[in-house]
Motif scaffolding. Structure first.
Motif, PDB file in Angstrom:
ATOM      1  N   SER A  14       0.841  -1.197   0.000  1.00  0.00           N
ATOM      2  CA  SER A  14       0.000   0.000   0.000  1.00  0.00           C
ATOM      3  C   SER A  14       0.880   1.253   0.000  1.00  0.00           C
ATOM      4  CB  SER A  14      -0.878   0.014   1.250  1.00  0.00           C
ATOM      5  OG  SER A  14      -0.053   0.176   2.413  1.00  0.00           O
ATOM      6  N   PHE A  15       0.237   2.411  -0.164  1.00  0.00           N
ATOM      7  CA  PHE A  15       0.967   3.679  -0.103  1.00  0.00           C
ATOM      8  C   PHE A  15       1.675   3.820   1.243  1.00  0.00           C
ATOM      9  CE2 PHE A  15       0.905   8.224   1.186  1.00  0.00           C
ATOM     10  CZ  PHE A  15       1.779   8.729   0.222  1.00  0.00           C
ATOM     11  N   LYS A  16       0.957   3.567   2.330  1.00  0.00           N
ATOM     12  CA  LYS A  16       1.554   3.694   3.662  1.00  0.00           C
ATOM     13  C   LYS A  16       2.756   2.773   3.819  1.00  0.00           C
ATOM     14  CE  LYS A  16       0.547   3.249   8.613  1.00  0.00           C
ATOM     15  NZ  LYS A  16      -0.499   2.966   9.633  1.00  0.00           N
ATOM     16  N   GLU A  17       2.633   1.530   3.389  1.00  0.00           N
ATOM     17  CA  GLU A  17       3.750   0.588   3.491  1.00  0.00           C
ATOM     18  C   GLU A  17       4.930   1.038   2.641  1.00  0.00           C
ATOM     19  OE1 GLU A  17       1.849  -3.805   4.104  1.00  0.00           O
ATOM     20  OE2 GLU A  17       1.215  -2.719   2.296  1.00  0.00           O
ATOM     21  N   PHE A 121       0.854   9.193   9.795  1.00  0.00           N
ATOM     22  CA  PHE A 121       1.014   7.773  10.097  1.00  0.00           C
ATOM     23  C   PHE A 121       1.538   7.563  11.515  1.00  0.00           C
ATOM     24  CE2 PHE A 121       1.914   7.213   5.281  1.00  0.00           C
ATOM     25  CZ  PHE A 121       0.551   7.223   5.018  1.00  0.00           C
ATOM     26  N   ALA A 122       2.406   8.474  11.992  1.00  0.00           N
ATOM     27  CA  ALA A 122       3.003   8.336  13.329  1.00  0.00           C
ATOM     28  C   ALA A 122       1.949   8.458  14.430  1.00  0.00           C
ATOM     29  CB  ALA A 122       4.097   9.380  13.530  1.00  0.00           C
ATOM     30  N   LYS A 123       0.856   9.178  14.144  1.00  0.00           N
ATOM     31  CA  LYS A 123      -0.191   9.339  15.148  1.00  0.00           C
ATOM     32  C   LYS A 123      -0.823   8.002  15.531  1.00  0.00           C
ATOM     33  CE  LYS A 123      -1.492  13.983  13.563  1.00  0.00           C
ATOM     34  NZ  LYS A 123      -2.541  14.796  12.886  1.00  0.00           N
ATOM     35  N   LYS A 124      -0.769   7.035  14.604  1.00  0.00           N
ATOM     36  CA  LYS A 124      -1.393   5.733  14.846  1.00  0.00           C
ATOM     37  C   LYS A 124      -0.376   4.654  15.189  1.00  0.00           C
ATOM     38  CE  LYS A 124      -4.992   6.871  11.461  1.00  0.00           C
ATOM     39  NZ  LYS A 124      -5.637   6.486  10.178  1.00  0.00           N
ATOM     40  N   ASP A 125       0.899   5.029  15.275  1.00  0.00           N
ATOM     41  CA  ASP A 125       1.960   4.048  15.500  1.00  0.00           C
ATOM     42  C   ASP A 125       2.682   4.383  16.794  1.00  0.00           C
ATOM     43  OD1 ASP A 125       4.047   2.246  15.385  1.00  0.00           O
ATOM     44  OD2 ASP A 125       4.431   2.547  13.252  1.00  0.00           O
ATOM     45  N   TYR A 148      11.474  18.919  11.377  1.00  0.00           N
ATOM     46  CA  TYR A 148      11.863  19.437  12.687  1.00  0.00           C
ATOM     47  C   TYR A 148      10.642  19.544  13.608  1.00  0.00           C
ATOM     48  CZ  TYR A 148      13.812  22.526  16.252  1.00  0.00           C
ATOM     49  OH  TYR A 148      14.224  23.073  17.450  1.00  0.00           O
ATOM     50  N   GLY A 149      10.738  18.900  14.748  1.00  0.00           N
ATOM     51  CA  GLY A 149       9.667  18.957  15.730  1.00  0.00           C
ATOM     52  C   GLY A 149       8.499  18.028  15.480  1.00  0.00           C
ATOM     53  N   VAL A 150       8.541  17.216  14.396  1.00  0.00           N
ATOM     54  CA  VAL A 150       7.459  16.261  14.140  1.00  0.00           C
ATOM     55  C   VAL A 150       7.523  15.143  15.171  1.00  0.00           C
ATOM     56  CG1 VAL A 150       6.499  14.587  12.504  1.00  0.00           C
ATOM     57  CG2 VAL A 150       7.356  16.784  11.675  1.00  0.00           C
ATOM     58  N   GLU A 151       6.464  14.970  15.920  1.00  0.00           N
ATOM     59  CA  GLU A 151       6.452  13.984  17.000  1.00  0.00           C
ATOM     60  C   GLU A 151       6.524  12.571  16.447  1.00  0.00           C
ATOM     61  OE1 GLU A 151       3.342  14.432  19.823  1.00  0.00           O
ATOM     62  OE2 GLU A 151       3.726  16.564  20.156  1.00  0.00           O
ATOM     63  N   GLY A 152       7.302  11.724  17.129  1.00  0.00           N
ATOM     64  CA  GLY A 152       7.410  10.321  16.767  1.00  0.00           C
ATOM     65  C   GLY A 152       8.360  10.061  15.615  1.00  0.00           C
ATOM     66  N   LEU A 208      15.041  -0.074  14.385  1.00  0.00           N
ATOM     67  CA  LEU A 208      14.896   1.380  14.349  1.00  0.00           C
ATOM     68  C   LEU A 208      13.661   1.850  13.591  1.00  0.00           C
ATOM     69  CD1 LEU A 208      18.592   2.509  13.731  1.00  0.00           C
ATOM     70  CD2 LEU A 208      17.360   2.320  15.890  1.00  0.00           C
ATOM     71  N   ASN A 209      12.886   0.937  12.990  1.00  0.00           N
ATOM     72  CA  ASN A 209      11.709   1.324  12.214  1.00  0.00           C
ATOM     73  C   ASN A 209      12.116   2.358  11.161  1.00  0.00           C
ATOM     74  OD1 ASN A 209       8.999   1.192  11.534  1.00  0.00           O
ATOM     75  ND2 ASN A 209       8.375   2.756  13.002  1.00  0.00           N
ATOM     76  N   LEU A 210      13.042   1.967  10.283  1.00  0.00           N
ATOM     77  CA  LEU A 210      13.677   2.883   9.344  1.00  0.00           C
ATOM     78  C   LEU A 210      12.795   3.237   8.158  1.00  0.00           C
ATOM     79  CD1 LEU A 210      17.308   1.431   8.999  1.00  0.00           C
ATOM     80  CD2 LEU A 210      16.563   3.372  10.389  1.00  0.00           C
ATOM     81  N   THR A 211      12.920   4.475   7.719  1.00  0.00           N
ATOM     82  CA  THR A 211      12.392   4.894   6.428  1.00  0.00           C
ATOM     83  C   THR A 211      13.312   5.980   5.879  1.00  0.00           C
ATOM     84  OG1 THR A 211      10.427   5.562   5.190  1.00  0.00           O
ATOM     85  CG2 THR A 211      10.824   6.683   7.280  1.00  0.00           C
ATOM     86  N   SER A 212      13.065   6.408   4.631  1.00  0.00           N
ATOM     87  CA  SER A 212      13.948   7.377   3.990  1.00  0.00           C
ATOM     88  C   SER A 212      13.189   8.619   3.564  1.00  0.00           C
ATOM     89  CB  SER A 212      14.616   6.764   2.759  1.00  0.00           C
ATOM     90  OG  SER A 212      15.341   7.749   2.039  1.00  0.00           O
ATOM     91  N   ALA A 213      13.901   9.751   3.523  1.00  0.00           N
ATOM     92  CA  ALA A 213      13.333  10.983   2.986  1.00  0.00           C
ATOM     93  C   ALA A 213      14.028  11.390   1.701  1.00  0.00           C
ATOM     94  CB  ALA A 213      13.423  12.104   4.024  1.00  0.00           C
TER      95      ALA A 213
END
Length: 430
Positions: A14-17, A121-125, A148-152, A208-213
């Motif tokens: 999915s998009f989220k995945e 997505f972080a709000k639900k994880d 910067y400052g994004v929670e989670g 680390l639950n890694l992802t990339s930007a």
């Protein structure tokens, strides 16, 4: 919408995945299973629409069902809160100015969109997400500012020591908080290789639950198509224009190709390279030969093995003859970059940055008589002050944002380009 790997050896996701995983396990890149073409009436109705409204219409099918329409509207309104003007530089040549965002570079569009998607997505994880990003210049600052400052969310930026401008370095090393900067001995390709290896390291990725930007991430890459759609809607006869795109990692130009596939009236693309010209050479010979990276005045394009090249092939169904009908290449070397900046300023008054200069020079070389051209001005010239002053033989007026930034204290950790050192450092920061 489902996403498949360009190597076709991983399951569809999915998009989220795709956003959270960033890279498929088979070392390919995620790509949408279908590209929705907008009908003519929709495109006409977008003629006078705002950038967020265009973005919503383009992205809505790509993000469902993982983001609601309401969430997407909030994301595009927040992410695209600045202008992207089309400015006439001279007769028949226009500049699409992509440096009016908060970090004065085109990367703001994709970085801010991605940051807000991951924030949702972080709000639900319950787990913290760690973002790894390699930068050759502007990506690092845009990602640092966007997240910067994004929670989670924790961000780790890798950049090549001594190979980004002073202003670019300050943008990615002075925020602190949830932003960590790693100064790597090597070039951008070394940084990018470390990031890719980390994603394929199952132990590290899970811990680390890694992802990339980077633009390897689907949510960094796709929204860049929005400003190409805006160009198509603003420019008369855009379908006949030659679009010159300064190209390093090739996320930018392939996003333009995506907009064209979605039926926006756009002409042919000219991929404009510095000395690291693997793709222009490929377009001439159909041979993809990676050479050692060369440091140039257009440092954000110092990439010898661009990650997004597989997406370019995918967009043209891996058919070389179809690709070269729509895409051609151009290369400009350092001394020519300086001369182009100097001559353009002298003849037109327009100030090119070193990357935009390559696009402008490409148009001057390739435009047909009476054909219109547009080049992408990807970053504010002040980010490359030493190069600009060398080209123009005069001091640039320093904008207030740059003066304030240069007074801030750099915070970074130096490291080698060895993966073992990088992995151990990541473990210690977790």
């Amino acid at each position: 919408m489902k996403y498949f790997s360009t190597n076709r050896e991983s399951n569809e996701v999915s998009f989220k995945e795709a956003v959270i995983n960033s890279l498929p396990a088979d070392k390919g890149l995620y790509f949408p299973k279908s590209i929705p073409a907008l009908d003519a009436r929709t495109i006409v109705n977008l003629k006078d629409a705002s950038l967020p409204a265009i973005g919503f219409e383009m992205m809505k099918d790509f993000v469902q069902p993982d983001l609601t329409k309401s969430q997407l509207k909030d994301i595009v309104e927040d992410a695209l809160s600045f202008e992207i003007p089309l400015v006439q530089a001279e007769e028949n040549i226009f500049s699409l100015e992509l440096f009016h965002g908060p970090t004065y570079a085109f990367k703001d569009v994709g970085a801010r969109f991605l940051a807000r998607c991951l924030g949702e997505f972080a709000k639900k994880d319950a787990r913290e997400t760690t973002i790894l990003v390699a930068t050759s210049g502007d990506t690092g600052g845009a990602v640092a500012n966007g997240f910067y400052g994004v929670e989670g969310v924790k961000v780790i930026i890798l950049y090549p020591s001594g190979k980004v401008s002073d202003l670019q370095e300050k943008q990615l090393t002075t925020l602190g908080g949830n932003i960590t900067a790693l100064e790597v001995e090597g070039d951008f390709d070394d940084c990018q290789a470390l990031v890719k290896q980390a994603f394929l390291d199952k132990e590290l990725s899970e811990k680390l639950n890694l992802t990339s930007a980077n633009s390897i991430n689907i949510a960094r890459w796709m929204p860049q198509s929005i400003y190409y759609a805006s160009l198509a809607l603003k420019m008369q006869n855009a379908e006949e224009a030659l679009i010159a795109v300064p190209s390093g990692n090739y996320g930018n130009v392939t996003a333009g190709m995506l907009a064209k596939r979605m039926s926006f009236p756009l002409g042919k693309f000219l991929v404009c390279s510095n000395a690291n010209d693997v793709v222009p050479r490929y377009l001439e010979s159909c041979e993809y030969e990676v050479l050692p990276t060369v440091a140039t005045y257009a440092n954000a394009m110092d990439v010898s093995n661009p990650s997004n090249f597989p997406r370019m092939l995918e967009l043209y169904d891996h058919t070389f003859d179809d690709l070269i009908q729509d895409v051609s290449g151009f290369t400009l070397h350092d001394e020519e970059i300086l001369e182009t900046i100097k001559q353009c300023h002298k003849e037109t008054g327009y100030v090119l940055d070193p990357h935009g200069a390559i696009g402008y020079a490409g148009l001057k070389a390739k435009l047909k008589i009476d054909q219109q051209g547009v080049f992408l001005e990807t970053a504010h010239p002040i980010k490359f002050a030493p190069v600009m002053e060398k080209a123009l033989d005069e001091k640039l007026e320093i904008p207030q944002f740059a003066e304030d930034l240069m007074l801030k204290k750099k915070k970074s950790t130096k490291m080698s380009n060895e993966y073992s050192e990088f992995k151990n450092l990541l473990k210690r920061t977790s």
